[in-house]
Design an enzyme around this catalytic site. Sequence first.
Site, PDB file in Angstrom:
ATOM      1  N   ASP A 277       0.849  -1.189   0.000  1.00  0.00           N
ATOM      2  CA  ASP A 277       0.000   0.000   0.000  1.00  0.00           C
ATOM      3  C   ASP A 277       0.892   1.248   0.000  1.00  0.00           C
ATOM      4  O   ASP A 277       1.409   1.657   1.056  1.00  0.00           O
ATOM      5  CB  ASP A 277      -0.908  -0.057   1.245  1.00  0.00           C
ATOM      6  CG  ASP A 277      -1.919   1.076   1.300  1.00  0.00           C
ATOM      7  OD1 ASP A 277      -1.674   2.129   0.687  1.00  0.00           O
ATOM      8  OD2 ASP A 277      -2.954   0.907   1.974  1.00  0.00           O
ATOM      9  N   HIS A 375      18.294  13.589 -15.914  1.00  0.00           N
ATOM     10  CA  HIS A 375      16.939  13.240 -16.346  1.00  0.00           C
ATOM     11  C   HIS A 375      16.777  13.370 -17.863  1.00  0.00           C
ATOM     12  O   HIS A 375      15.899  12.779 -18.451  1.00  0.00           O
ATOM     13  CB  HIS A 375      15.939  14.226 -15.726  1.00  0.00           C
ATOM     14  CG  HIS A 375      15.294  13.724 -14.469  1.00  0.00           C
ATOM     15  ND1 HIS A 375      14.330  12.777 -14.488  1.00  0.00           N
ATOM     16  CD2 HIS A 375      15.475  14.035 -13.174  1.00  0.00           C
ATOM     17  CE1 HIS A 375      13.931  12.534 -13.253  1.00  0.00           C
ATOM     18  NE2 HIS A 375      14.629  13.279 -12.439  1.00  0.00           N
TER      19      HIS A 375
HETATM   20  P1  NAD Z   1      -4.639  -9.299   5.985  1.00  0.00           P
HETATM   21  O1  NAD Z   1      -6.000  -8.787   6.109  1.00  0.00           O
HETATM   22  O2  NAD Z   1      -4.393 -10.385   5.030  1.00  0.00           O
HETATM   23  O3  NAD Z   1      -4.141  -9.725   7.463  1.00  0.00           O
HETATM   24  C1  NAD Z   1      -3.083 -10.495   7.717  1.00  0.00           C
HETATM   25  C2  NAD Z   1      -3.587 -11.676   8.507  1.00  0.00           C
HETATM   26  O4  NAD Z   1      -2.882 -12.826   8.074  1.00  0.00           O
HETATM   27  C3  NAD Z   1      -3.295 -11.523   9.987  1.00  0.00           C
HETATM   28  O5  NAD Z   1      -4.392 -10.990  10.634  1.00  0.00           O
HETATM   29  C4  NAD Z   1      -2.960 -12.947  10.431  1.00  0.00           C
HETATM   30  O6  NAD Z   1      -4.058 -13.584  11.016  1.00  0.00           O
HETATM   31  C5  NAD Z   1      -2.605 -13.697   9.149  1.00  0.00           C
HETATM   32  N1  NAD Z   1      -1.174 -14.126   9.065  1.00  0.00           N
HETATM   33  C6  NAD Z   1      -0.733 -15.305   8.631  1.00  0.00           C
HETATM   34  N2  NAD Z   1       0.605 -15.368   8.655  1.00  0.00           N
HETATM   35  C7  NAD Z   1       1.036 -14.195   9.080  1.00  0.00           C
HETATM   36  C8  NAD Z   1       2.323 -13.633   9.300  1.00  0.00           C
HETATM   37  N3  NAD Z   1       3.471 -14.301   9.112  1.00  0.00           N
HETATM   38  N4  NAD Z   1       2.359 -12.342   9.724  1.00  0.00           N
HETATM   39  C9  NAD Z   1       1.234 -11.635   9.915  1.00  0.00           C
HETATM   40  N5  NAD Z   1      -0.002 -12.124   9.742  1.00  0.00           N
HETATM   41  C10 NAD Z   1      -0.109 -13.397   9.337  1.00  0.00           C
HETATM   42  O7  NAD Z   1      -3.624  -8.129   5.624  1.00  0.00           O
HETATM   43  P2  NAD Z   1      -3.346  -6.785   6.351  1.00  0.00           P
HETATM   44  O8  NAD Z   1      -1.875  -6.605   6.267  1.00  0.00           O
HETATM   45  O9  NAD Z   1      -3.969  -6.738   7.700  1.00  0.00           O
HETATM   46  O10 NAD Z   1      -4.075  -5.680   5.445  1.00  0.00           O
HETATM   47  C11 NAD Z   1      -3.409  -5.012   4.420  1.00  0.00           C
HETATM   48  C12 NAD Z   1      -4.399  -4.401   3.433  1.00  0.00           C
HETATM   49  O11 NAD Z   1      -5.289  -3.500   4.084  1.00  0.00           O
HETATM   50  C13 NAD Z   1      -3.716  -3.595   2.370  1.00  0.00           C
HETATM   51  O12 NAD Z   1      -4.233  -3.988   1.119  1.00  0.00           O
HETATM   52  C14 NAD Z   1      -4.137  -2.148   2.656  1.00  0.00           C
HETATM   53  O13 NAD Z   1      -4.193  -1.413   1.453  1.00  0.00           O
HETATM   54  C15 NAD Z   1      -5.480  -2.339   3.267  1.00  0.00           C
HETATM   55  N6  NAD Z   1      -6.013  -1.249   4.112  1.00  0.00           N
HETATM   56  C16 NAD Z   1      -5.297  -0.141   4.448  1.00  0.00           C
HETATM   57  C17 NAD Z   1      -5.856   0.846   5.267  1.00  0.00           C
HETATM   58  C18 NAD Z   1      -5.032   2.060   5.659  1.00  0.00           C
HETATM   59  O14 NAD Z   1      -3.833   2.089   5.403  1.00  0.00           O
HETATM   60  N7  NAD Z   1      -5.581   3.082   6.294  1.00  0.00           N
HETATM   61  C19 NAD Z   1      -7.160   0.680   5.767  1.00  0.00           C
HETATM   62  C20 NAD Z   1      -7.854  -0.482   5.416  1.00  0.00           C
HETATM   63  C21 NAD Z   1      -7.291  -1.443   4.602  1.00  0.00           C
END
Ligand code: NAD
Length: 423
Positions: A277, A375
């Site tokens: 992101d 550039h």
């Molecule tokens: P995600 O929703 O896939 O969450 C990751 C999940 O994967 C964790 O909750 C965990 O249960 C699991 N997991 C498995 N193995 C893991 C490991 N080794 N480490 C961590 N988790 C592991 O992804 P996310 O990172 O929570 O969400 C990212 C997305 O959310 C991006 O696309 C972003 O653009 C979007 N987003 C951003 C905002 C913002 O920046 N304000 C708001 C909403 C959504």
Amino acid sequence: MVTNSRLKGFYKLSREERLKIVAEQCNLNDEEIELLQDPAATDMRILERMIENMIGAISIPVGIATNFTINGKDHLIPMAIEEPSVIAAASNAAKGARETGGFRASASDPIMIGQIQLTKLPDPDAAVKKIQDEKERLLGEANSVDPMLVKLKGGAKDLMVRKIETMTGTMVIVHLLVDVRDAMGANAVNSMAEHLAPVVAEMTSGRVFLRILSNLAMHRIGRASATWSKEFLGGEETIDGIIEAYSFAAADIFRCATHNKGIMNGITAVAQATGNDTRALEAGAHSYASIHGGYEPLTKWRRDEDGNLSGSIEIPLAIGLIGGATKSHPVARTNLKILEVESSTEFAMVLASVGLAQNLAALRALAAEGIQKGHMRLHAKNIAASAGAPPDLIEEVAIRLIEEGKIRMDRAEEIIEELRNKG
Ligand code: NAD
């Protein structure tokens, strides 16, 4: 595994030759090689699942920044960017850092902040105390939402409470600090904050409105430092110029915006290549630059005891190896494979190093020759192509534009017309 990122003359090779070297070092399979060469081969159904109202896709070139060695490990850095010179600049700066031992980098634990906004509190001070007293129970509640994170030794780790005065009255803001391990963490943190919201509302007799992560990821910091010799930089005068440019940025917000933009050129390009992101990173970087009140440079520069240039960077880096598009987009997945990072903290160390390299390259170009010269060639080619030059005329039109010192669309159109009439 990348054995040597010092790829001399890489830029002179054909695209196919470059890809072959990267594929060998990073052990890419045929499918990954095919995907990089033909982004249109990415299954439209995958892209359609990513956003709403999708109608198509746009290609952005992916290039490799070479020469990076970070904490003694070599990396080839994939960057997706439409701006010329960024990748060349990073590679060149990394070459200079390599001569003095490369980048030394570190990163904090991947802690993100989830905010819960409490309003209409009968007694805000009592609410703060109540939440603090119930901290352990609340952390347990938050962790019940994501047992996977907890299993990985991540999860909710701490909770902080603040009272703030606003236009609409006193609010109490809860910060839930979550170790998100290898994810960017937005969804993980948002789910926890949403789950806790009614619990704290009931506990304090307040009303909850927002419950969402903060993009000011001030507990998730990447740091890097490196040294560039005066010989590499082209002498004492260039170092003087770089330090003057840095002082300018530290004193002037107009310059500082561009200084920090240059840092983000590299960081955002790697984020884009890996399906991360980019907006979250930009928001984090620029708000962190303002954390002391004024807007400050994210890097620091000084002349060291030997008269060489020493630089360091400190920047919040909310990036992931899983979640979002990092795993679902096949090209992003392939680029992550090329990057060879094993955790989000190692990823942060790479990004901090890239940001520092990018800043050095920009400052050096500004101090030494003016950025426009570097550039110019690619810019002129872009103008030639935009003005409608056919592929066999682009080079010639670009050279004429540079020679005449008029890198403009109207002049490019005239030259194309002339060459067409001649041919
Ligand atoms: P995600 O929703 O896939 O969450 C990751 C999940 O994967 C964790 O909750 C965990 O249960 C699991 N997991 C498995 N193995 C893991 C490991 N080794 N480490 C961590 N988790 C592991 O992804 P996310 O990172 O929570 O969400 C990212 C997305 O959310 C991006 O696309 C972003 O653009 C979007 N987003 C951003 C905002 C913002 O920046 N304000 C708001 C909403 C959504």
